[in-house]
Design an enzyme around this catalytic site. Structure first.
Site, PDB file in Angstrom:
ATOM      1  N   ASN A   1       0.934  -0.997  -0.190  1.00 56.34           N
ATOM      2  CA  ASN A   1       0.273  -0.032  -0.369  1.00 56.34           C
ATOM      3  C   ASN A   1       0.715   0.937   0.135  1.00 56.34           C
ATOM      4  OD1 ASN A   1       0.711  -0.244   2.312  1.00 56.34           O
ATOM      5  ND2 ASN A   1      -0.949   0.695   3.751  1.00 56.34           N
TER       6      ASN A   1
ATOM      7  N   LYS B   1      12.530  -8.358   0.939  1.00 59.69           N
ATOM      8  CA  LYS B   1      11.781  -8.983   0.411  1.00 59.69           C
ATOM      9  C   LYS B   1       9.888  -8.029   0.268  1.00 59.69           C
ATOM     10  CE  LYS B   1       7.920 -11.335   0.902  1.00 59.69           C
ATOM     11  NZ  LYS B   1       7.334 -11.085  -0.774  1.00 59.69           N
TER      12      LYS B   1
ATOM     13  N   GLY C   1       2.487  -5.629   7.768  1.00 62.05           N
ATOM     14  CA  GLY C   1       1.285  -6.046   6.731  1.00 62.05           C
ATOM     15  C   GLY C   1       0.371  -6.263   8.259  1.00 62.05           C
ATOM     16  N   SER C   2      -0.166  -7.714   7.847  1.00 63.46           N
ATOM     17  CA  SER C   2      -1.472  -8.035   8.392  1.00 63.46           C
ATOM     18  C   SER C   2      -1.230  -8.904   9.682  1.00 63.46           C
ATOM     19  CB  SER C   2      -2.032  -9.230   8.010  1.00 63.46           C
ATOM     20  OG  SER C   2      -1.094 -10.245   7.567  1.00 63.46           O
TER      21      SER C   2
ATOM     22  N   VAL D   1      -0.414 -12.889   9.670  1.00 61.44           N
ATOM     23  CA  VAL D   1       1.411 -12.319   9.253  1.00 61.44           C
ATOM     24  C   VAL D   1       2.134 -12.539   9.928  1.00 61.44           C
ATOM     25  CG1 VAL D   1       2.984 -12.112   7.499  1.00 61.44           C
ATOM     26  CG2 VAL D   1       0.889 -12.420   6.463  1.00 61.44           C
ATOM     27  N   GLY D   2       1.901 -10.618  11.092  1.00 60.99           N
ATOM     28  CA  GLY D   2       2.673 -11.111  12.007  1.00 60.99           C
ATOM     29  C   GLY D   2       2.559 -11.503  13.055  1.00 60.99           C
TER      30      GLY D   2
ATOM     31  N   GLU E   1       4.779  -3.696  11.998  1.00 61.49           N
ATOM     32  CA  GLU E   1       3.745  -3.235  12.444  1.00 61.49           C
ATOM     33  C   GLU E   1       2.284  -3.626  11.720  1.00 61.49           C
ATOM     34  OE1 GLU E   1       3.230   0.140  13.869  1.00 61.49           O
ATOM     35  OE2 GLU E   1       5.120   0.569  14.954  1.00 61.49           O
TER      36      GLU E   1
ATOM     37  N   CYS F   1      -3.346   1.596   6.759  1.00 64.91           N
ATOM     38  CA  CYS F   1      -3.129   1.054   8.155  1.00 64.91           C
ATOM     39  C   CYS F   1      -3.576   2.235   9.285  1.00 64.91           C
ATOM     40  CB  CYS F   1      -1.496   0.704   8.758  1.00 64.91           C
ATOM     41  SG  CYS F   1      -0.031   1.270   8.891  1.00 64.91           S
TER      42      CYS F   1
ATOM     43  N   GLU G   1      -9.878  -5.091  10.857  1.00 62.51           N
ATOM     44  CA  GLU G   1      -9.152  -4.474   9.390  1.00 62.51           C
ATOM     45  C   GLU G   1      -9.973  -4.663   7.994  1.00 62.51           C
ATOM     46  OE1 GLU G   1      -5.291  -1.924   8.458  1.00 62.51           O
ATOM     47  OE2 GLU G   1      -5.366  -3.906   8.751  1.00 62.51           O
TER      48      GLU G   1
ATOM     49  N   GLU H   1       9.164   2.693  15.040  1.00 62.74           N
ATOM     50  CA  GLU H   1       9.390   2.803  13.592  1.00 62.74           C
ATOM     51  C   GLU H   1       9.993   4.754  13.550  1.00 62.74           C
ATOM     52  OE1 GLU H   1       9.039   0.326  10.160  1.00 62.74           O
ATOM     53  OE2 GLU H   1       7.329   0.804  10.717  1.00 62.74           O
TER      54      GLU H   1
END
Length: 483
Positions: free
Chosen positions: A150, A173, A226-227, A230-231, A248, A282, A381, A460
């Site tokens: 995004n 990646k 990411g989501s 996946v995190g 994040e 996000c 989300e 971050e």
């Protein structure tokens, strides 16, 4: 015949065992390019090269490293029009947003170029006599960066820039759906005065390259955006090697419109926050919490504003909202519309697939009314151009609703009251709080991150990034007595 765009591994551009097509979501007949997919063996090659190159890079003089980051950032800013157009073409955000993203990404590099010279340590006297203490930071080593589609240039840059500034090697990646922006940024980095293998672009599917990357004992740190699912998987894989992680993830951000708000301002903030970037942020304002005293007037203006938003090809003049990034994402969005209606929410406008002059993934911005914070559309989300209005009776109920979520990235309030603004700022349980501003949009020189399911690990951006990209070393020195 379209050339295959290659991965950048160990200082060389190389093809892979497979390729993917990248098409413009505004016009599916427009082939952006064909991009190589890396193999597991190529990933191992990148990891081995990174370990060697990192030692060399860490030994570079400060001004030499600074010059590299400045050169990257300045070129990105100078080429913001060109690279922003490429970004908008492959991701779908309006051209103005694409250009702005690339320019901001360049600013991350120039900011961290300055930080190269600001890496100051500390000195102290020991509690033991005649011993001095030296505290300084050293590079983590090899950092795996896994970035989303995004904000394919900005998010990657706010990870890559500090990783390099603090002396680390990078294995990047990017999201497989936006490889063109990743390739363009890599071309800029590859031309700089850096050791071969210091920076590696490894494109490939998450289930293949991504999973192997996060499971590798050769990786010292992983920065992921990411989501949440996946995190969680990355965290499980990383802990096996005690690899440090910075993540994040998702959010369900709320914009609270108090009954003393400037309604025109509130509507403008809600429209920009909810539908900017096609809602694929996000930090998007997906929950609009409105006090009942201004609810009806706000809703009337909001729905009219949403209907008036101009949707179309990302590169067309006057466009305010581009397409959704992919067919899969569009189908998920339309499924959320059905879920919302099934839960009893009223769809006041939008939420439909649109037909345009070109074949693409266009969708009208949708507004749900008569929703409650218990509805699934307000708990999860959606990453869609969909916003839900929640009516509340008081300031206290509004604040409680803002905080009633498993997430905690951003929140905002629209009010004329200094007392309310101050109380909200202190009591909203999110990592970022805004007052009379959109929930989306942050500066590059200050920390960014959330609470709950939104974030895990050090923050971050800004100087706080050093907490992730460096390791503290404490030295004790007994110099003895002078002869």
């Amino acid at each position: 015949m379209t050339d295959v765009q290659k991965n950048y591994i160990a200082g060389e551009w190389i093809t892979g065992p497979a390729e993917i097509e990248n098409r413009n979501p505004s016009d599916l007949s427009d082939l952006v390019g064909i991009y190589a997919q890396a193999s597991g063996d190529q990933l191992e090659q990148a990891l081995d090269a990174a370990a060697t190159a990192q030692v060399e890079w860490a030994a570079y003089g400060l001004e030499r490293k600074q010059a590299v980051l400045n050169a990257i950032g300045n070129e990105m800013m100078q080429r913001a029009e060109e690279l922003g157009r490429l970004l908008s073409r492959e991701e779908g955000k309006p051209l103005a947003e694409g250009k702005g993203e690339v320019f901001r990404a360049g600013q991350f590099f120039t900011y961290y170029a300055a930080e190269v010279l600001r890496q100051l340590g500390e000195n102290a006297d020991s509690v033991r006599p005649d011993i001095e203490v030296d505290v300084r930071r050293e590079p983590v080593g090899t950092v795996a960066i896994i970035s989303p589609w995004n904000f394919p240039t900005a998010t990657a840059s706010w990870k890559i820039a500090p990783a390099l500034a603090y002396g680390n090697a990078v294995i990047w990646k990017p999201a497989n759906i936006t490889p063109a922006s990743a390739h363009a940024l890599t071309e800029i980095i590859a031309r700089q005065d850096i050791p071969k293998g210091l920076f590696n672009l490894v494109m490939g599917a998450g289930r293949d390259v991504g999973q192997r990357l996060v499971e590798s004992p050769k990786v010292d740190a992983i920065s992921f955006t990411g989501s949440v699912p996946v995190g969680r998987g990355i965290a499980v894989a990383a802990v096996q090697n005690f690899t440090r992680v910075q993540m994040e993830m998702g959010s369900k951000n709320a914009l609270f419109v108090a009954d003393d708000a400037d309604l025109d301002l509130a509507v403008a903030l809600a429209l920009g926050g909810a539908f900017g970037g096609t809602g694929q942020k996000c930090t998007a304002s997906s929950r609009l919490i409105v006090q009942d005293g201004v609810h009806d007037a706000f809703v009337e203006k909001l729905v009219a504003g949403a209907k008036a938003l101009k949707v179309g090809h990302a590169l067309s003049d006057g466009i305010q909202m581009g397409p959704v990034v992919s067919e899969e994402q569009l189908n998920e969005n339309l499924a959320w519309v059905k879920k919302g209606r099934a839960e009893g929410a009223e769809l006041a406008c939008g939420g439909e697939r649109l037909s345009m002059d070109t074949e693409g993934y266009f969708m009208s911005p949708g507004v749900f009314l008569n929703t409650t914070n218990a509805m699934q559309i307000n708990r999860e989300e959606m990453f869609a151009p969909l916003a839900s209005v929640i009516k509340v009776a008081s300031y206290d109920e509004g604040l409680a609703t803002v905080n009633d979520t498993n997430f905690g990235l951003t929140s905002g309030i629209v009010t004329r009251s200094l007392a309310r603004a101050t109380h909200f700022r202190r009591n909203a349980r999110t990592g970022v709080v805004t007052v009379n501003l959109p929930t989306a949009g942050t500066d590059y020189h200050v920390p960014f991150g959330g609470r709950g399911d939104s974030s895990y690990g050090p923050r971050e951006q800004g100087q706080t990034a050093r907490d992730f990209y460096t390791i503290v070393k404490t030295s004790y020195i007994a110099s003895g007595s002078p002869e």
